[in-house]
Design a protein around this motif. Structure first.
Motif, PDB file in Angstrom:
ATOM      1  N   TYR A  51     -29.544   0.917   6.785  1.00  0.00           N
ATOM      2  CA  TYR A  51     -29.464   2.337   7.145  1.00  0.00           C
ATOM      3  C   TYR A  51     -29.310   3.188   5.890  1.00  0.00           C
ATOM      4  O   TYR A  51     -30.014   4.187   5.706  1.00  0.00           O
ATOM      5  N   PHE A  52     -28.395   2.781   5.003  1.00  0.00           N
ATOM      6  CA  PHE A  52     -28.180   3.509   3.752  1.00  0.00           C
ATOM      7  C   PHE A  52     -29.465   3.557   2.919  1.00  0.00           C
ATOM      8  O   PHE A  52     -29.857   4.616   2.423  1.00  0.00           O
ATOM      9  N   LEU A  53     -30.119   2.410   2.775  1.00  0.00           N
ATOM     10  CA  LEU A  53     -31.350   2.367   1.976  1.00  0.00           C
ATOM     11  C   LEU A  53     -32.439   3.248   2.600  1.00  0.00           C
ATOM     12  O   LEU A  53     -33.147   3.959   1.890  1.00  0.00           O
ATOM     13  N   LEU A  54     -32.549   3.207   3.893  1.00  0.00           N
ATOM     14  CA  LEU A  54     -33.554   4.008   4.597  1.00  0.00           C
ATOM     15  C   LEU A  54     -33.315   5.500   4.381  1.00  0.00           C
ATOM     16  O   LEU A  54     -34.260   6.263   4.158  1.00  0.00           O
ATOM     17  N   MET A  55     -32.054   5.891   4.393  1.00  0.00           N
ATOM     18  CA  MET A  55     -31.707   7.316   4.273  1.00  0.00           C
ATOM     19  C   MET A  55     -31.626   7.795   2.821  1.00  0.00           C
ATOM     20  O   MET A  55     -32.011   8.920   2.519  1.00  0.00           O
ATOM     21  N   GLU A  56     -31.119   6.958   1.929  1.00  0.00           N
ATOM     22  CA  GLU A  56     -30.788   7.413   0.581  1.00  0.00           C
ATOM     23  C   GLU A  56     -31.671   6.842  -0.529  1.00  0.00           C
ATOM     24  O   GLU A  56     -31.821   7.460  -1.575  1.00  0.00           O
ATOM     25  N   ARG A  57     -32.201   5.645  -0.321  1.00  0.00           N
ATOM     26  CA  ARG A  57     -32.962   4.975  -1.393  1.00  0.00           C
ATOM     27  C   ARG A  57     -34.184   4.290  -0.793  1.00  0.00           C
ATOM     28  O   ARG A  57     -34.288   3.069  -0.768  1.00  0.00           O
ATOM     29  N   PHE A  58     -35.113   5.119  -0.324  1.00  0.00           N
ATOM     30  CA  PHE A  58     -36.255   4.619   0.430  1.00  0.00           C
ATOM     31  C   PHE A  58     -37.116   3.656  -0.378  1.00  0.00           C
ATOM     32  O   PHE A  58     -37.615   2.671   0.157  1.00  0.00           O
ATOM     33  N   GLN A  59     -37.296   3.906  -1.661  1.00  0.00           N
ATOM     34  CA  GLN A  59     -38.100   2.998  -2.499  1.00  0.00           C
ATOM     35  C   GLN A  59     -37.470   1.616  -2.564  1.00  0.00           C
ATOM     36  O   GLN A  59     -38.170   0.607  -2.512  1.00  0.00           O
ATOM     37  N   ASP A  60     -36.149   1.566  -2.682  1.00  0.00           N
ATOM     38  CA  ASP A  60     -35.449   0.273  -2.686  1.00  0.00           C
ATOM     39  C   ASP A  60     -35.585  -0.421  -1.329  1.00  0.00           C
ATOM     40  O   ASP A  60     -35.708  -1.647  -1.257  1.00  0.00           O
ATOM     41  N   TYR A  61     -35.554   0.369  -0.260  1.00  0.00           N
ATOM     42  CA  TYR A  61     -35.746  -0.159   1.092  1.00  0.00           C
ATOM     43  C   TYR A  61     -37.113  -0.831   1.211  1.00  0.00           C
ATOM     44  O   TYR A  61     -37.221  -1.966   1.672  1.00  0.00           O
ATOM     45  N   LEU A  62     -38.147  -0.151   0.745  1.00  0.00           N
ATOM     46  CA  LEU A  62     -39.503  -0.707   0.796  1.00  0.00           C
ATOM     47  C   LEU A  62     -39.634  -1.955  -0.069  1.00  0.00           C
ATOM     48  O   LEU A  62     -40.246  -2.950   0.336  1.00  0.00           O
ATOM     49  N   LYS A  63     -39.039  -1.893  -1.247  1.00  0.00           N
ATOM     50  CA  LYS A  63     -39.090  -3.041  -2.160  1.00  0.00           C
ATOM     51  C   LYS A  63     -38.395  -4.258  -1.532  1.00  0.00           C
ATOM     52  O   LYS A  63     -38.891  -5.382  -1.612  1.00  0.00           O
ATOM     53  N   LEU A  64     -37.270  -4.023  -0.885  1.00  0.00           N
ATOM     54  CA  LEU A  64     -36.534  -5.103  -0.237  1.00  0.00           C
ATOM     55  C   LEU A  64     -37.366  -5.737   0.877  1.00  0.00           C
ATOM     56  O   LEU A  64     -37.461  -6.963   0.966  1.00  0.00           O
ATOM     57  N   LEU A  65     -37.987  -4.922   1.713  1.00  0.00           N
ATOM     58  CA  LEU A  65     -38.819  -5.455   2.792  1.00  0.00           C
ATOM     59  C   LEU A  65     -39.988  -6.260   2.233  1.00  0.00           C
ATOM     60  O   LEU A  65     -40.374  -7.283   2.790  1.00  0.00           O
ATOM     61  N   TYR A  66     -40.518  -5.803   1.101  1.00  0.00           N
ATOM     62  CA  TYR A  66     -41.618  -6.521   0.454  1.00  0.00           C
ATOM     63  C   TYR A  66     -41.143  -7.879  -0.069  1.00  0.00           C
ATOM     64  O   TYR A  66     -41.779  -8.906   0.151  1.00  0.00           O
ATOM     65  N   VAL A  67     -40.009  -7.889  -0.746  1.00  0.00           N
ATOM     66  CA  VAL A  67     -39.473  -9.138  -1.312  1.00  0.00           C
ATOM     67  C   VAL A  67     -39.133 -10.135  -0.200  1.00  0.00           C
ATOM     68  O   VAL A  67     -39.442 -11.325  -0.291  1.00  0.00           O
ATOM     69  N   ILE A  68     -38.512  -9.646   0.867  1.00  0.00           N
ATOM     70  CA  ILE A  68     -38.143 -10.525   1.976  1.00  0.00           C
ATOM     71  C   ILE A  68     -39.396 -10.974   2.730  1.00  0.00           C
ATOM     72  O   ILE A  68     -39.410 -12.025   3.338  1.00  0.00           O
ATOM     73  N   ASP A  69     -40.443 -10.186   2.632  1.00  0.00           N
ATOM     74  CA  ASP A  69     -41.723 -10.474   3.284  1.00  0.00           C
ATOM     75  C   ASP A  69     -41.663 -10.201   4.779  1.00  0.00           C
ATOM     76  O   ASP A  69     -42.150 -10.992   5.596  1.00  0.00           O
ATOM     77  N   VAL A  70     -41.070  -9.065   5.124  1.00  0.00           N
ATOM     78  CA  VAL A  70     -41.064  -8.622   6.516  1.00  0.00           C
ATOM     79  C   VAL A  70     -42.464  -8.087   6.817  1.00  0.00           C
ATOM     80  O   VAL A  70     -42.953  -7.218   6.096  1.00  0.00           O
ATOM     81  N   PRO A  71     -43.124  -8.594   7.858  1.00  0.00           N
ATOM     82  CA  PRO A  71     -44.486  -8.141   8.152  1.00  0.00           C
ATOM     83  C   PRO A  71     -44.554  -6.635   8.438  1.00  0.00           C
ATOM     84  O   PRO A  71     -43.806  -6.120   9.270  1.00  0.00           O
ATOM     85  N   GLU A  72     -45.442  -5.976   7.732  1.00  0.00           N
ATOM     86  CA  GLU A  72     -45.595  -4.526   7.872  1.00  0.00           C
ATOM     87  C   GLU A  72     -45.924  -4.143   9.317  1.00  0.00           C
ATOM     88  O   GLU A  72     -45.422  -3.138   9.823  1.00  0.00           O
ATOM     89  N   ASN A  73     -46.740  -4.945   9.978  1.00  0.00           N
ATOM     90  CA  ASN A  73     -47.108  -4.650  11.372  1.00  0.00           C
ATOM     91  C   ASN A  73     -45.894  -4.651  12.290  1.00  0.00           C
ATOM     92  O   ASN A  73     -45.824  -3.854  13.231  1.00  0.00           O
ATOM     93  N   ASP A  74     -44.940  -5.545  12.039  1.00  0.00           N
ATOM     94  CA  ASP A  74     -43.722  -5.591  12.850  1.00  0.00           C
ATOM     95  C   ASP A  74     -42.899  -4.322  12.671  1.00  0.00           C
ATOM     96  O   ASP A  74     -42.338  -3.799  13.633  1.00  0.00           O
ATOM     97  N   VAL A  75     -42.839  -3.829  11.451  1.00  0.00           N
ATOM     98  CA  VAL A  75     -42.092  -2.591  11.185  1.00  0.00           C
ATOM     99  C   VAL A  75     -42.798  -1.410  11.854  1.00  0.00           C
ATOM    100  O   VAL A  75     -42.148  -0.542  12.451  1.00  0.00           O
TER     101      VAL A  75
END
Length: 110
Positions: A51-75
Motif C-alpha cells: 500500500y505504501f509503495l503504491l501510494m508513495e513510491r510507485f516506481q519501486d512498487y513496479l520494480k518490485l512486481l517485476y523482480v518478483i515476476d508477478v504476471p502483469e495480466n493478473d494485476v
C-alpha cells in the motif's frame, strides 16, 4: 491465506520468507521481517508495505512486481479502484508467486 497455509503444511514457510526477503533486496526496496513472523502478521505487513509503495513510491512498487515476476495480466485483472483493495489483491499475487518459486525450487532441486 491459503498460500501461507500450503507453505506451512509443506514446511516451506521459512524458505518463502527467505525468497521474499531476497526479492525485496533485489528490487532495492527495504522490507524488514523476522524469521519468526507468523503468517497472519506477514500478510498484514506485506499488505501495508505494498500500500505504501503504491501510494508513495510507485516506481519501486513496479520494480518490485517485476523482480518478483508477478504476471502483469493478473494485476490488470484487479477490478477495484480502492487502493486498499488493490494492495490486498497484489499482496495475494505476490505471495502466490513467491510460493510458486519456492515450491518449484524445492521440488526440482536435489
Amino acid at each position: 491465506m491459503e498460500v501461507l497455509e500450503a507453505a506451512q503444511s509443506k514446511q516451506l514457510y521459512q524458505k518463502m520468507l527467505v525468497q521474499l526477503k531476497k526479492d525485496f533486496e533485489l528490487a532495492n526496496v527495504e522490507f524488514e521481517i523476522s524469521n519468526e513472523i507468523k503468517p497472519s502478521e506477514l500478510k498484514g505487513k506485506l499488505h501495508e508495505k505494498l500500500y505504501f509503495l503504491l501510494m508513495e513510491r510507485f516506481q519501486d512498487y513496479l520494480k518490485l512486481l517485476y523482480v518478483i515476476d508477478v504476471p502483469e495480466n493478473d494485476v490488470k485483472k484487479i477490478k477495484s479502484i480502492d487502493v486498499v483493495d488493490i494492495s490486498a489483491e497484489v499482496c495475494f499475487l505476490v505471495l502466490k508467486r513467491v510460493w510458486t518459486k519456492v515450491w518449484f525450487k524445492n521440488k526440482y532441486s536435489a
